[in-house]
Motif scaffolding. Structure first.
Motif, PDB file in Angstrom:
ATOM      1  N   LEU A 222      39.154  -8.162  51.353  1.00 55.21           N
ATOM      2  CA  LEU A 222      38.577  -7.591  52.579  1.00 55.21           C
ATOM      3  C   LEU A 222      39.492  -6.513  53.153  1.00 55.21           C
ATOM      4  CD1 LEU A 222      37.236 -10.910  54.082  1.00 55.21           C
ATOM      5  CD2 LEU A 222      35.825  -8.957  53.385  1.00 55.21           C
ATOM      6  N   LYS A 223      40.790  -6.737  53.060  1.00 51.88           N
ATOM      7  CA  LYS A 223      41.750  -5.746  53.561  1.00 51.88           C
ATOM      8  C   LYS A 223      41.629  -4.439  52.778  1.00 51.88           C
ATOM      9  CE  LYS A 223      46.639  -4.966  54.429  1.00 51.88           C
ATOM     10  NZ  LYS A 223      47.985  -5.514  54.344  1.00 51.88           N
ATOM     11  N   VAL A 224      41.530  -4.529  51.452  1.00 48.99           N
ATOM     12  CA  VAL A 224      41.404  -3.326  50.622  1.00 48.99           C
ATOM     13  C   VAL A 224      40.128  -2.571  50.976  1.00 48.99           C
ATOM     14  CG1 VAL A 224      41.073  -2.490  48.250  1.00 48.99           C
ATOM     15  CG2 VAL A 224      42.789  -4.246  48.731  1.00 48.99           C
ATOM     16  N   LEU A 225      39.021  -3.297  51.124  1.00 46.62           N
ATOM     17  CA  LEU A 225      37.750  -2.654  51.470  1.00 46.62           C
ATOM     18  C   LEU A 225      37.796  -2.030  52.867  1.00 46.62           C
ATOM     19  CD1 LEU A 225      35.338  -5.295  49.950  1.00 46.62           C
ATOM     20  CD2 LEU A 225      35.516  -2.899  49.238  1.00 46.62           C
TER      21      LEU A 225
ATOM     22  N   LEU B  23      35.964  -0.418  45.066  1.00 43.00           N
ATOM     23  CA  LEU B  23      34.718  -0.937  44.495  1.00 43.00           C
ATOM     24  C   LEU B  23      34.843  -1.222  42.997  1.00 43.00           C
ATOM     25  CD1 LEU B  23      32.124   1.340  46.300  1.00 43.00           C
ATOM     26  CD2 LEU B  23      32.625  -1.075  46.750  1.00 43.00           C
ATOM     27  N   GLY B  24      35.923  -0.776  42.383  1.00 42.74           N
ATOM     28  CA  GLY B  24      36.120  -0.947  40.952  1.00 42.74           C
ATOM     29  C   GLY B  24      36.663  -2.303  40.551  1.00 42.74           C
ATOM     30  N   GLN B  25      36.676  -3.239  41.475  1.00 49.88           N
ATOM     31  CA  GLN B  25      37.122  -4.601  41.186  1.00 49.88           C
ATOM     32  C   GLN B  25      35.941  -5.532  41.446  1.00 49.88           C
ATOM     33  OE1 GLN B  25      37.723  -7.512  43.013  1.00 49.88           O
ATOM     34  NE2 GLN B  25      38.903  -8.502  41.396  1.00 49.88           N
ATOM     35  N   GLU B  26      35.695  -6.481  40.568  1.00 48.57           N
ATOM     36  CA  GLU B  26      34.487  -7.298  40.601  1.00 48.57           C
ATOM     37  C   GLU B  26      34.262  -8.021  41.931  1.00 48.57           C
ATOM     38  OE1 GLU B  26      32.420 -10.931  38.064  1.00 48.57           O
ATOM     39  OE2 GLU B  26      34.293 -10.057  37.356  1.00 48.57           O
ATOM     40  N   THR B  27      35.255  -8.701  42.438  1.00 47.71           N
ATOM     41  CA  THR B  27      35.080  -9.450  43.689  1.00 47.71           C
ATOM     42  C   THR B  27      34.829  -8.513  44.857  1.00 47.71           C
ATOM     43  OG1 THR B  27      36.481 -11.236  42.854  1.00 47.71           O
ATOM     44  CG2 THR B  27      36.103 -11.165  45.234  1.00 47.71           C
ATOM     45  N   ARG B  28      35.553  -7.406  44.913  1.00 49.64           N
ATOM     46  CA  ARG B  28      35.350  -6.465  46.022  1.00 49.64           C
ATOM     47  C   ARG B  28      33.963  -5.844  45.962  1.00 49.64           C
ATOM     48  NH1 ARG B  28      41.063  -5.352  45.127  1.00 49.64           N
ATOM     49  NH2 ARG B  28      40.557  -3.535  43.865  1.00 49.64           N
TER      50      ARG B  28
END
Length: 110
Positions: free
Chosen positions: A53-56, A13-18
């Protein structure tokens, strides 16, 4: 949720797009959105959106479900609730039952 899982979710969640993706999926509710729609709504190219999406997904904040050739994503409210519970575990002077209404108020049964 343990410490390593919480760090992974917070990093995701610490990345703007995610963060934008997660908020968009929370807004979409249980119907979720196809990957292509997520990319279009956020103005990102599909392969970049796919990486986010993969990271999330790996952080248990969203779920993916295949529908033929399309993948539909939804916010994983149970994973989000677990993250909130972990963060608030020792709140209120070690009395987490006092914080439970807060956790329940900000999550839904989606």
């Amino acid at each position: 949720m343990n410490k390593v899982e919480a760090i992974g979710a917070l990093a995701a969640l610490g990345q703007e797009t995610r963060l934008d993706v997660f908020r968009l999926l929370v807004q979409a509710g249980p119907a979720g959105l196809p990957a292509g729609d997520i990319a279009a709504k956020l103005g990102v190219v599909q392969n970049t959106a796919s990486a986010h999406l993969k990271v999330l997904s790996q952080s248990s904040l969203i779920r993916a479900e295949r529908e033929g050739r399309t993948i539909r994503y939804t916010a994983d409210m149970a994973g989000f609730r677990d993250l909130l519970a972990y963060l608030m575990e020792d709140c209120c002077n070690g009395n987490p039952d006092l914080c439970r209404p807060v956790i329940e108020a900000v999550t839904c049964n989606c």
